[in-house]
Design a protein around this motif. Structure first.
Motif, PDB file in Angstrom:
ATOM      1  N   TYR A  15       0.819  -1.220   0.000  1.00 12.54           N
ATOM      2  CA  TYR A  15       0.000   0.000   0.000  1.00 12.54           C
ATOM      3  C   TYR A  15       0.850   1.266   0.000  1.00 12.54           C
ATOM      4  CZ  TYR A  15       0.974   0.871   4.909  1.00 12.54           C
ATOM      5  OH  TYR A  15       1.611   1.158   6.087  1.00 12.54           O
ATOM      6  N   ASN A  16       2.021   1.221   0.643  1.00 15.10           N
ATOM      7  CA  ASN A  16       2.869   2.411   0.740  1.00 15.10           C
ATOM      8  C   ASN A  16       3.985   2.435  -0.299  1.00 15.10           C
ATOM      9  OD1 ASN A  16       4.481   0.401   1.762  1.00 15.10           O
ATOM     10  ND2 ASN A  16       4.733   1.307   3.793  1.00 15.10           N
ATOM     11  N   ARG A  49      -1.376   3.160  -2.323  1.00 17.32           N
ATOM     12  CA  ARG A  49      -2.816   3.278  -2.098  1.00 17.32           C
ATOM     13  C   ARG A  49      -3.047   3.530  -0.613  1.00 17.32           C
ATOM     14  NH1 ARG A  49      -1.250  -1.461  -3.770  1.00 17.32           N
ATOM     15  NH2 ARG A  49      -1.203  -3.236  -2.379  1.00 17.32           N
ATOM     16  N   GLU A  50      -4.226   3.958  -0.316  1.00 18.09           N
ATOM     17  CA  GLU A  50      -4.560   4.257   1.075  1.00 18.09           C
ATOM     18  C   GLU A  50      -4.633   2.968   1.898  1.00 18.09           C
ATOM     19  OE1 GLU A  50      -7.927   6.816   3.461  1.00 18.09           O
ATOM     20  OE2 GLU A  50      -7.984   6.735   1.278  1.00 18.09           O
ATOM     21  N   GLU A  71     -11.118   1.943   3.650  1.00 12.40           N
ATOM     22  CA  GLU A  71      -9.878   2.703   3.670  1.00 12.40           C
ATOM     23  C   GLU A  71      -9.891   3.652   4.855  1.00 12.40           C
ATOM     24  OE1 GLU A  71      -8.496   2.806  -0.964  1.00 12.40           O
ATOM     25  OE2 GLU A  71      -9.806   4.433  -0.291  1.00 12.40           O
ATOM     26  N   LYS A  72      -8.722   4.112   5.240  1.00 16.73           N
ATOM     27  CA  LYS A  72      -8.604   4.993   6.409  1.00 16.73           C
ATOM     28  C   LYS A  72      -9.498   6.226   6.281  1.00 16.73           C
ATOM     29  CE  LYS A  72      -5.189   6.773   9.569  1.00 16.73           C
ATOM     30  NZ  LYS A  72      -3.771   6.945   9.863  1.00 16.73           N
ATOM     31  N   SER A  73      -9.690   6.731   5.055  1.00 11.97           N
ATOM     32  CA  SER A  73     -10.536   7.914   4.848  1.00 11.97           C
ATOM     33  C   SER A  73     -12.025   7.584   4.909  1.00 11.97           C
ATOM     34  CB  SER A  73     -10.232   8.539   3.493  1.00 11.97           C
ATOM     35  OG  SER A  73     -10.604   7.652   2.451  1.00 11.97           O
TER      36      SER A  73
END
Length: 154
Positions: A15-16, A49-50, A71-73
């Motif tokens: 993801y990062n 990606r988030e 997702e975190k958002s």
């Protein structure tokens, strides 16, 4: 043939945008004993990606429609994770995988541990959605943390 998470083979698909290279996996790849796959990329995600976590259960619950991957958002990405899981299952069947080694803790790939859904770095016992689907279809799924146990058995 062993199916492995692409990040464990050194591909920067987490993801990062990083990898989680495992030298044992790399050696299996070099010996043509393993093939890599990334369920998230198959599902339609890009890198980076988030971060996402399973909310309300674990992978089995996601497959049964009782939990979601968020997702975190706050965006619901459950369907993308399920799509990636299904395409990974097809790949495992296609190559006749005798073992599947997936990255622990991931909402897709965790085979014993996943994050608990509060985005605070806490973990709990459970499967990611891809690991759960593969196990439902009779595949032996393990993590890089337990790989040695399976290689010794052979």
């Amino acid at each position: 043939m062993i199916l492995v998470s692409s990040c464990l083979a050194g591909l920067e698909v987490r993801y990062n945008g990083t990898h989680s290279l495992d030298d044992r996996i790399l050696e299996l790849m070099r010996e043509n004993k393993a093939i890599s796959v990334c369920p998230e990329l198959l599902g339609g995600f890009s890198t980076p990606r988030e971060p996402a976590e399973i909310i309300g259960g674990e992978g089995e619950d996601v497959l049964d429609g009782k939990a979601k991957i968020i997702e975190k958002s706050g965006r619901d990405v459950t369907e993308l994770y399920i799509k990636g899981a299904n395409l990974t299952l097809l790949k495992a069947q296609e190559v006749g995988a005798t073992l599947v080694v997936l990255k622990e803790n991931s909402p897709s790939c965790g085979s014993a541990t996943i994050y608990n859904g509060d985005f605070k770095g806490k973990k709990k016992a459970g499967n990611g959605v891809t690991a759960a689907l593969l196990k439902r279809h009779g595949f032996t799924v393990t993590s890089e943390e337990r790989l040695f146990d399976h290689l010794v058995e052979k």
